[in-house]
Write a protein that holds these residues in place. Structure first.
Motif, PDB file in Angstrom:
ATOM      1  N   LEU A  49      -1.738 -36.279-123.687  1.00 13.20           N
ATOM      2  CA  LEU A  49      -0.270 -36.248-123.756  1.00 13.20           C
ATOM      3  C   LEU A  49       0.296 -37.658-123.625  1.00 13.20           C
ATOM      4  O   LEU A  49       1.101 -38.100-124.446  1.00 13.20           O
ATOM      5  CB  LEU A  49       0.284 -35.368-122.628  1.00 13.20           C
ATOM      6  CG  LEU A  49       1.795 -35.458-122.423  1.00 13.20           C
ATOM      7  CD1 LEU A  49       2.523 -34.782-123.574  1.00 13.20           C
ATOM      8  CD2 LEU A  49       2.227 -34.829-121.109  1.00 13.20           C
ATOM      9  N   LEU A  50      -0.157 -38.362-122.597  1.00 13.06           N
ATOM     10  CA  LEU A  50       0.364 -39.713-122.363  1.00 13.06           C
ATOM     11  C   LEU A  50      -0.025 -40.659-123.494  1.00 13.06           C
ATOM     12  O   LEU A  50       0.765 -41.498-123.918  1.00 13.06           O
ATOM     13  CB  LEU A  50      -0.168 -40.242-121.025  1.00 13.06           C
ATOM     14  CG  LEU A  50       0.349 -39.479-119.798  1.00 13.06           C
ATOM     15  CD1 LEU A  50      -0.344 -39.944-118.537  1.00 13.06           C
ATOM     16  CD2 LEU A  50       1.851 -39.645-119.664  1.00 13.06           C
ATOM     17  N   GLN A  57      -6.050 -33.192-120.976  1.00 14.63           N
ATOM     18  CA  GLN A  57      -4.827 -32.904-121.717  1.00 14.63           C
ATOM     19  C   GLN A  57      -3.670 -33.774-121.242  1.00 14.63           C
ATOM     20  O   GLN A  57      -2.797 -34.143-122.031  1.00 14.63           O
ATOM     21  CB  GLN A  57      -4.508 -31.413-121.608  1.00 14.63           C
ATOM     22  CG  GLN A  57      -5.508 -30.616-122.437  1.00 14.63           C
ATOM     23  CD  GLN A  57      -5.286 -29.134-122.384  1.00 14.63           C
ATOM     24  OE1 GLN A  57      -4.914 -28.588-121.362  1.00 14.63           O
ATOM     25  NE2 GLN A  57      -5.538 -28.464-123.505  1.00 14.63           N
ATOM     26  N   ARG A  58      -3.684 -34.111-119.958  1.00 14.46           N
ATOM     27  CA  ARG A  58      -2.655 -35.056-119.510  1.00 14.46           C
ATOM     28  C   ARG A  58      -2.855 -36.417-120.159  1.00 14.46           C
ATOM     29  O   ARG A  58      -1.913 -37.071-120.606  1.00 14.46           O
ATOM     30  CB  ARG A  58      -2.711 -35.198-117.986  1.00 14.46           C
ATOM     31  CG  ARG A  58      -2.217 -33.949-117.292  1.00 14.46           C
ATOM     32  CD  ARG A  58      -1.602 -34.292-115.966  1.00 14.46           C
ATOM     33  NE  ARG A  58      -2.594 -34.739-114.999  1.00 14.46           N
ATOM     34  CZ  ARG A  58      -2.291 -35.071-113.753  1.00 14.46           C
ATOM     35  NH1 ARG A  58      -1.033 -35.011-113.345  1.00 14.46           N
ATOM     36  NH2 ARG A  58      -3.227 -35.434-112.929  1.00 14.46           N
TER      37      ARG A  58
END
Lengths: 259, 259
Positions: free
Chosen positions: A54-55, A50-51
């Motif tokens: 996101l990025l 999920q990181r």
DNA sequence: ATAGATGTTGACGTAGCGTCAAGGTCAAGG
DNA sequence: CCTTGACCTTGACGCTACGTCAACATCTAT
């Protein structure tokens, strides 16, 4: 407590192909691999994924994301750099939007892609007196009818070619290279070829002529070089007196060696 | 009167590789080809090339440019369509810039990529009374300590996962598919797996339990479905009463068949 | 004749996966 | 036990618009 590749893909809102890709490039490895080769992901992997997403949603490239994940302290730096890039892109888009809008108007009005007003201020007639005085009325008349008989697109092509030549001269002059360097001499060659495209000049008349005609070209070219320096109307095409001086020097050398 | 490939490349301000590419894809053919295979371009080709470069500079793709050159009347249409695309891109960039700016602030302040404020309004405690009344103080306490002990990133992951689930439910409901369809049942399965992640609920307690425990889960899940419809605080996660009704139906069918 | 500039075709690389293709694995039902 | 269907694997091509070698042919000038 882990999920199959399809499961996390759905949970995180992406595809299994993407996860295999991230595995291939080493961005996100599965937390466990079954004896059959199946990929399984746990809670920690989901957090990482999920990181990443996101990025990625912020527009960062996968290699950059990889670095950010490795070194958390870099996050702010990477994002700040990325922000600069985004702003530049936005400005580029703004310019493109302006250009496209303008072009749409031109096309609607003129019908052709290269409309008349694209070469306003590039009218041949502005040098009438100069040309008649130096090379005679006949020379001007030839050149003038040549210009008038061109289509809008041909005029635009000629204009752009002329401007490109001027821009390249300016670039070379400001780069500080020598007038007898290969680069400058290549430009000089282009310049003579360009002159050859204007009917009514010794340069164009000499095509296929004998040695006497070619000697005329030599004098014509060197004379032109001097004029570029002396006349501000021409000098400005080459970045002012300094640039024109560079052009003159390069042309003189070229004429001596090749004409 | 024609030029070699390098010559026009320099005149028009591009590269020979680009010209070979345009030849390969049929966008711009040389006006003449020598017996040795060399490409030569004349004035007309130069005009075409400059139109191509102009349009490319406006951001159009080569296939589109090819069409425009074939049918001049399409130019305005193609450019107008392209303008729309450019504007959308600009809006997308604007949103990305806002997001990146916000994320930079969050990272600077919180230190982590997923900062606390990313799950504001997603606090577990808002359902305290509801949970204690229905499933007892113990259930709430377990869930609460579970939530408090999570790191910021785990919380963010959980939040996103929950929202993704809700978004998928809404999408399915508004798509008008049947509650007993494969797609809806897959969602129901995901929903139960999601519930299993919350300690203190029958769903999580039942892991590895006997049949009695599993029967509890069945009642729990169907009861939850009803609550989603009855309580607007839950219903809004599924797009209101209609969406929640769809979730309830799908869950009831899933519970009957699989729990 | 030879060196150097310039030309040719052919093929790989790029960013981030989408999209077959061919074939193994697993759970459920007849 | 066998079949069916869902899901998994690796492998490889496709996409944008060329940049960048590589290997080899040709032109130009000395």
């Amino acid at each position: 407590m882990d999920w199959s590749i399809q499961d996390i893909a759905r949970i995180a809102g992406t595809t299994s192909r993407t996860l295999r890709h991230y595995d291939d490039i080493g961005l996100l490895k599965p937390s466990r691999i079954g004896h059959n080769g199946y990929r399984y992901y746990n809670q920690a992997a989901l957090v990482q994924l999920q990181r990443i997403l996101l990025l990625r949603g912020l527009g960062l490239g996968l290699p950059v994301i990889s670095q950010v994940l490795d070194d958390e302290t870099d996050a702010a730096k990477a994002l700040t750099g990325h922000l600069e890039w985004l702003k530049q892109e936005q400005h580029r888009l703004a310019r493109q939007i302006a250009s496209v809008t303008q072009t749409i108007e031109a096309v609607k009005g003129g019908g052709e892609i290269m409309a008349e007003d694209m070469f306003n201020g590039f009218d041949h007639t502005q040098y009438k007196d100069e040309v008649e005085e130096r090379w005679g009325k006949d020379a001007y008349a030839k050149g003038d009818s040549w210009w008038r008989n061109m289509s809008a697109e041909e005029k635009a092509a000629w204009k752009q070619r002329s401007q490109q030549l001027g821009a390249d001269w300016i670039a070379a002059a400001t780069a500080g290279i020598a007038p007898d360097s290969a680069e400058a001499q290549t430009l000089a060659k282009r310049h003579v070829e360009w002159l050859t495209g204007i009917p009514g000049t010794p340069a164009s008349d000499a095509r296929g002529k004998d040695d006497a005609g070619k000697r005329d070209v030599k004098g014509y070219v060197t004379g032109l070089g001097e004029m570029y320096v002396a006349d501000p109307r021409f000098a400005k095409n080459y970045g002012g007196a300094d640039g024109a001086g560079f052009v003159r020097d390069a042309l003189k050398i070229y004429a001596a060696e090749n004409l």
